[in-house]
Design a protein around this motif. Sequence first.
Motif, PDB file in Angstrom:
ATOM      1  N   UNK A 186       6.240   9.645  -3.967  1.00 53.92           N
ATOM      2  CA  UNK A 186       6.674  10.271  -2.709  1.00 53.92           C
ATOM      3  C   UNK A 186       6.095   9.536  -1.500  1.00 53.92           C
ATOM      4  N   UNK A 187       4.823   9.141  -1.627  1.00 55.96           N
ATOM      5  CA  UNK A 187       4.142   8.430  -0.527  1.00 55.96           C
ATOM      6  C   UNK A 187       4.862   7.111  -0.212  1.00 55.96           C
ATOM      7  N   UNK A 188       5.245   6.404  -1.260  1.00 57.12           N
ATOM      8  CA  UNK A 188       5.934   5.116  -1.071  1.00 57.12           C
ATOM      9  C   UNK A 188       7.324   5.352  -0.471  1.00 57.12           C
ATOM     10  N   UNK A 189       8.009   6.377  -0.970  1.00 55.13           N
ATOM     11  CA  UNK A 189       9.345   6.683  -0.448  1.00 55.13           C
ATOM     12  C   UNK A 189       9.258   7.079   1.027  1.00 55.13           C
ATOM     13  N   UNK A 190       8.236   7.852   1.376  1.00 56.27           N
ATOM     14  CA  UNK A 190       8.072   8.256   2.775  1.00 56.27           C
ATOM     15  C   UNK A 190       7.778   7.033   3.659  1.00 56.27           C
ATOM     16  N   UNK A 191       6.967   6.112   3.132  1.00 62.24           N
ATOM     17  CA  UNK A 191       6.665   4.884   3.875  1.00 62.24           C
ATOM     18  C   UNK A 191       7.960   4.127   4.184  1.00 62.24           C
TER      19      UNK A 191
END
Lengths: 211, 211
Positions: free
Chosen positions: A167-172
């Motif tokens: 999720x963190x990577x997708x949000x980035x």
Amino acid sequence: MTTPTLPRDDRAIDFWFDFSSPYGYFAAQSIDALAARYGRDVRWHAILLGVIFKATGARPLSDVPLKGAYVLYDWQRISRLTGIEYHQPSSLPISSVAAARAFLFARNRDPALAKRVARALYRAYFVEQREIQEPAVVVDVCEREGLPRAEVEQALGDERIKQALRDEVAQAEACGVFGSPFIVADGEPYFGWDRLPMLEAALARRSSLSQ
Amino acid sequence: MTTPTLPRDDRAIDFWFDFSSPYGYFAAQSIDALAARYGRDVRWHAILLGVIFKATGARPLSDVPLKGAYVLYDWQRISRLTGIEYHQPSSLPISSVAAARAFLFARNRDPALAKRVARALYRAYFVEQREIQEPAVVVDVCEREGLPRAEVEQALGDERIKQALRDEVAQAEACGVFGSPFIVADGEPYFGWDRLPMLEAALARRSSLSQ
């Protein structure tokens, strides 16, 4: 720049970094102190450049002909000019998955603790020549920072932590992040360690306007 | 960094740029004045990034997902912070072959004239929204700088100038040049407009040592 998900009305500064990124390491040494001079907090986000590069088609700096040789030089120069210790790791880039998961685990407990863990992991890799791609090394470093060994070991394989990192990577990516370090402050994006002076100038300008 | 052909024992500074490069344009506005503060001359070299990117596998900034949007923003910000006029060209990158050949033709006559021609071509592209990929536009700009129109027209198709440009690009690659702007001073490489402060610091240090 159209980046719909940038947190525009928010005084906190977002800082994305990959544990395998020398420029991310250098930025991690000064970003909090820089922001604090203007009364601003920084939210740290560990990302996986490998995943992001798949989307953008970019390659790790070290793998680009000519540029690979230049960045080796540039990192030593930044170390010399800033006084930040830096020893070229024998392997770069590495998988930063275990380090990023440990960071997210720590952040769930306490964002300030997570920053200490992140700096310790960066130091292990870029100063102490430790192989932070190895879960066992990540667990050691986290333990040194006060995290219970067994809990970190468990967290590295925990499906919720794995999903949190995805999720963190997708949000980035949704925020326009394509490299490390990447910073967003007051809706304005800054890519690269060398943009910190511009970030500081912008924070100073905004600070003087609000006084 | 092992770059055997860097001119290590030479007080002149080498400056490589592509006419299609916004960061090259920004650097071209200040590099000579910066060097002159330390009594140093700058040798300008027009290159073709398209050729160099074929060797390194790099892509034009504007074509990289996410990064393409960021650099649009970054160029406007640099313009705002430095006061250097910048208008985003409708097409970027463009072929800079005609501009580079005209530059080499001018440099054969007079390096100082060639710098004026280069700045005028950059201005035509990044300020006046002219299409400097078109030989006719290049000829116009050169004429404005005092070069005889017919001679420039002839030079753009001259086999010796074509070969000189191929040699210039090959020499750049041999010096480790992989982007624009790229600068070498006292054997030390600097990539990017944002490395000008480091260049200045190095020149200042060397200047104080020699006094």
